[in-house]
Every structure is written in C-alpha cells, then in structure tokens.
Design a protein around this motif. Structure first.
Motif, short mmCIF file in Angstrom:
data_model
loop_
_atom_site.label_atom_id
_atom_site.label_comp_id
_atom_site.label_asym_id
_atom_site.label_seq_id
_atom_site.Cartn_x
_atom_site.Cartn_y
_atom_site.Cartn_z
N THR A 1 34.29 25.32 -72.47
CA THR A 1 33.00 24.97 -71.90
C THR A 1 31.89 25.10 -72.93
OG1 THR A 1 31.34 25.59 -70.23
CG2 THR A 1 32.73 27.35 -71.09
N ARG A 2 30.91 24.22 -72.81
CA ARG A 2 29.74 24.30 -73.67
C ARG A 2 28.77 25.39 -73.23
NH1 ARG A 2 28.92 20.16 -77.23
NH2 ARG A 2 30.40 18.39 -77.11
N HIS A 3 29.04 25.96 -72.09
CA HIS A 3 28.20 27.05 -71.57
C HIS A 3 28.95 28.37 -71.66
CE1 HIS A 3 25.54 23.89 -70.12
NE2 HIS A 3 26.58 23.33 -69.49
N ALA A 4 29.66 28.54 -72.77
CA ALA A 4 30.53 29.71 -72.93
C ALA A 4 29.76 31.02 -72.89
CB ALA A 4 31.32 29.60 -74.24
N VAL A 5 28.58 31.03 -73.49
CA VAL A 5 27.80 32.27 -73.52
C VAL A 5 27.37 32.67 -72.12
CG1 VAL A 5 25.68 33.36 -74.33
CG2 VAL A 5 27.00 31.91 -75.88
N VAL A 6 26.90 31.69 -71.35
CA VAL A 6 26.49 31.97 -69.97
C VAL A 6 27.69 32.45 -69.14
CG1 VAL A 6 25.55 31.00 -67.85
CG2 VAL A 6 24.61 30.32 -70.07
N ALA A 7 28.81 31.73 -69.25
CA ALA A 7 30.01 32.11 -68.52
C ALA A 7 30.49 33.50 -68.95
CB ALA A 7 31.12 31.08 -68.75
N GLY A 8 30.41 33.76 -70.26
CA GLY A 8 30.82 35.07 -70.76
C GLY A 8 29.93 36.18 -70.27
N LEU A 9 28.64 35.94 -70.22
CA LEU A 9 27.70 36.95 -69.73
C LEU A 9 27.93 37.24 -68.25
CD1 LEU A 9 24.39 35.93 -71.53
CD2 LEU A 9 25.79 37.95 -71.97
N VAL A 10 28.18 36.18 -67.48
CA VAL A 10 28.47 36.37 -66.06
C VAL A 10 29.72 37.22 -65.89
CG1 VAL A 10 29.17 35.22 -63.93
CG2 VAL A 10 27.32 34.27 -65.32
N TYR A 11 30.74 36.89 -66.66
CA TYR A 11 31.98 37.67 -66.57
C TYR A 11 31.75 39.12 -67.00
CZ TYR A 11 36.63 39.42 -67.72
OH TYR A 11 37.76 40.19 -67.79
N ALA A 12 31.06 39.30 -68.13
CA ALA A 12 30.87 40.65 -68.67
C ALA A 12 30.00 41.51 -67.77
CB ALA A 12 30.27 40.56 -70.07
N LEU A 13 28.88 40.94 -67.30
CA LEU A 13 27.92 41.74 -66.55
C LEU A 13 28.27 41.86 -65.07
CD1 LEU A 13 24.60 40.48 -68.17
CD2 LEU A 13 25.81 42.62 -68.62
N VAL A 14 28.79 40.77 -64.50
CA VAL A 14 29.08 40.79 -63.06
C VAL A 14 30.47 41.35 -62.79
CG1 VAL A 14 29.33 39.41 -60.98
CG2 VAL A 14 27.52 38.88 -62.61
N TRP A 15 31.48 40.79 -63.44
CA TRP A 15 32.84 41.23 -63.13
C TRP A 15 33.17 42.58 -63.76
CZ3 TRP A 15 36.26 39.85 -59.62
CH2 TRP A 15 37.55 40.35 -59.72
N GLU A 16 33.00 42.68 -65.07
CA GLU A 16 33.39 43.91 -65.77
C GLU A 16 32.44 45.08 -65.47
OE1 GLU A 16 35.99 44.73 -67.54
OE2 GLU A 16 36.98 42.78 -67.63
N THR A 17 31.14 44.84 -65.61
CA THR A 17 30.19 45.94 -65.47
C THR A 17 29.95 46.32 -64.01
OG1 THR A 17 29.07 45.24 -67.50
CG2 THR A 17 27.87 46.73 -66.06
N LEU A 18 29.79 45.32 -63.14
CA LEU A 18 29.45 45.59 -61.74
C LEU A 18 30.71 45.78 -60.89
CD1 LEU A 18 27.23 45.93 -59.64
CD2 LEU A 18 27.27 43.46 -59.29
N PHE A 19 31.48 44.70 -60.71
CA PHE A 19 32.66 44.78 -59.85
C PHE A 19 33.72 45.72 -60.42
CE2 PHE A 19 31.99 40.26 -57.95
CZ PHE A 19 30.89 40.76 -57.27
N GLY A 20 33.93 45.65 -61.75
CA GLY A 20 34.95 46.48 -62.37
C GLY A 20 34.65 47.96 -62.31
N SER A 21 33.39 48.30 -62.09
CA SER A 21 33.01 49.71 -62.02
C SER A 21 32.88 50.21 -60.58
CB SER A 21 31.68 49.93 -62.75
OG SER A 21 31.79 49.59 -64.10
N LEU A 22 32.53 49.31 -59.66
CA LEU A 22 32.17 49.75 -58.32
C LEU A 22 33.19 49.38 -57.24
CD1 LEU A 22 28.35 48.87 -58.39
CD2 LEU A 22 29.45 51.06 -58.91
N ILE A 23 33.88 48.26 -57.40
CA ILE A 23 34.78 47.78 -56.35
C ILE A 23 36.22 48.07 -56.75
CG2 ILE A 23 35.52 45.78 -55.03
CD1 ILE A 23 32.78 44.54 -55.54
N SER A 24 36.89 48.88 -55.96
CA SER A 24 38.23 49.34 -56.33
C SER A 24 39.22 48.20 -56.48
CB SER A 24 38.73 50.35 -55.29
OG SER A 24 38.75 49.77 -54.00
N GLY A 25 39.17 47.21 -55.61
CA GLY A 25 40.12 46.12 -55.67
C GLY A 25 40.01 45.29 -56.92
N ALA A 26 38.80 45.20 -57.48
CA ALA A 26 38.59 44.39 -58.68
C ALA A 26 38.99 45.12 -59.95
CB ALA A 26 37.11 43.98 -58.78
N ARG A 27 39.15 46.42 -59.86
CA ARG A 27 39.41 47.20 -61.06
C ARG A 27 40.77 46.90 -61.67
NH1 ARG A 27 37.17 53.00 -58.70
NH2 ARG A 27 34.98 52.35 -58.52
N THR A 28 41.72 46.53 -60.85
CA THR A 28 43.05 46.22 -61.37
C THR A 28 43.01 45.04 -62.32
OG1 THR A 28 44.03 47.02 -59.31
CG2 THR A 28 45.43 45.70 -60.73
#
Length: 239
Positions: A155-182
């Motif tokens: 994707t040409r929007h790799a930075v945006v997609a990467g930031l969404v993944y890093a901040l939303v999935w890893e930082t938020l969901f990965g830290s707070l939601i047990s099911g996403a941690r796996t």
C-alpha cells in the motif's frame, strides 16, 4: 542473499533528516522519562516494568518499526525510484532480505539499546528486568520490521496503516483486551522476557513455545509475501 549496495542505499534513506529525528526522539524521550522517574521515586522494580513494558515495548518499539520497516522500501515505490533498483541484476528475494536486515538493525539499535539503558537507570537491572525487556525489544524488532516492510510493498499508505496497527492494535488492544493479546507481537516478545526475568517480574498471556512459533511464522510469511509483491511490481513495471 545480502547485497551491500542495496543495504547502503537503504541505510542512507532511513537515516535521512526527517526519519532520523523520529528515530532519535523516541529513545531520547524514554531515557528522559527514566531519569526523571528514578530521581523522583528511586529504584523500583514495578515502576521499571511498567515503564519498559508500557512505553518502551508497547509504544516505542512498534513506532520505530513503522519508521524503519515502511521507510526501507515504501518511499522508493512511491516516487518510482524502485524501478531503477529492480532493473539491476539483483534477485528480488535478495532485495527484500537485505532491506529486512537493515530495518531490523535500525529498529533494534534504536529500541533495544535504549530499553536496556533505561532499565539500568530505573532499577539497575534488578530481577533481570532491563535485560529481559531489551531482548524482548530486539525480538519484536524482527517481527515488526517484517510486518511493516510488507505494508510498504502492498500500500502507498503504509505509514498510516502501520501507525493504526502500532497504536490501535499493539498499544491499545494488545495491552487492554485479553482476546487480542494472543495475536500481539508485544505479547509474543513478552513471553521471552518472562523467561529471562525473575519469576513474577514479567508476565505474558502467550506461552513461550507458541510465541516463538508465531514470531517465526509471521516474520517468514511477511518476508515471503513482500518478495512476491515486489516480483509482481516488477512485472507491472516491465509491461
């Protein structure tokens, strides 16, 4: 599998003025925070684990991975200069592997090393917390670099997609939601940190055997698929 010319060009692109600022700013912030906390509260194992786990591993490492992983190839695809690279007698897997090595090296250098230093500042490596989180950061750097390098090819929007993944999935969901941690690189690397640190000092929701399988599997699959996308891009360019 490793091409020095490709590596040199990739390093030059990653360590340019704009990206270098981000790469240096996040580790500097971690060290400043660590010094302030140590001065105000003294050495404390729980505080050290919270800082290294909550900021260094959960936020700093994936963000640096975004910068290094997407920056290793994304800008060349965006401005079209990748066509000149692909026209050289260098195999496509070699290009991807070389760029992955560079991205991993940059990510690890700007995340694992500062994490280790911050850990020693915070509690002097009591209970092996500094070493454990530094190793976790280095291991996570490999997976993140592969994931974000792949994003740079799809994707040409790799930075945006990467930031969404890093901040939303890893930082938020990965830290707070047990099911996403796996399915979180953060938790996979924490499994290794848990093995290194003293008992009870660090915990992960993923067992070490599964974490290693997932780390190796995701890194291998992302690298392979990035190579396939690069091959497709070559064919499109030749047409």
């Amino acid at each position: 599998m490793y091409n020095r010319t490709v590596a040199r060009l990739t390093y030059r692109g990653l360590l340019g003025r704009r990206r270098a600022f981000i790469l240096f700013a996040l580790p500097a912030l971690l060290l400043v925070i660590s010094v302030v906390i140590r001065v105000l509260t003294g050495a404390d194992d729980d505080t050290a684990a919270n800082v290294l786990g909550g900021f260094a591993l959960a936020t700093m490492v994936p963000l640096i991975g975004v910068v290094a992983g997407t920056g290793a190839i994304g800008p060349e695809i965006d401005d079209g200069s990748v066509v000149y690279l692909l026209s050289k007698p260098v195999k496509r897997p070699t290009i991807i592997f070389t760029k992955l090595v560079v991205a991993v090296g940059v990510t690890a250098a700007f995340s694992a090393v500062p994490t280790l230093i911050a850990g020693f500042i915070l509690n002097g490596n009591s209970q092996q917390i500094a070493v454990a989180y530094a190793v976790a950061a280095a291991v996570a750097s490999v997976a993140y670099s592969a994931i974000f390098l792949l994003l740079g090819t799809v994707t040409r929007h790799a930075v945006v997609a990467g930031l969404v993944y890093a901040l939303v999935w890893e930082t938020l969901f990965g830290s707070l939601i047990s099911g996403a941690r796996t399915l979180s690189v953060q938790q996979w690397s924490l499994a290794l940190a848990q093995k290194i640190g003293a008992e009870g000092a660090i915990t992960s929701d993923v067992g070490l055997p599964l974490a290693l399988v997932l780390l190796i599997g995701v890194t291998t699959l992302a690298t392979w698929y990035a190579g396939q996308k690069l091959r497709t891009l070559t064919l499109a360019g030749e047409e």
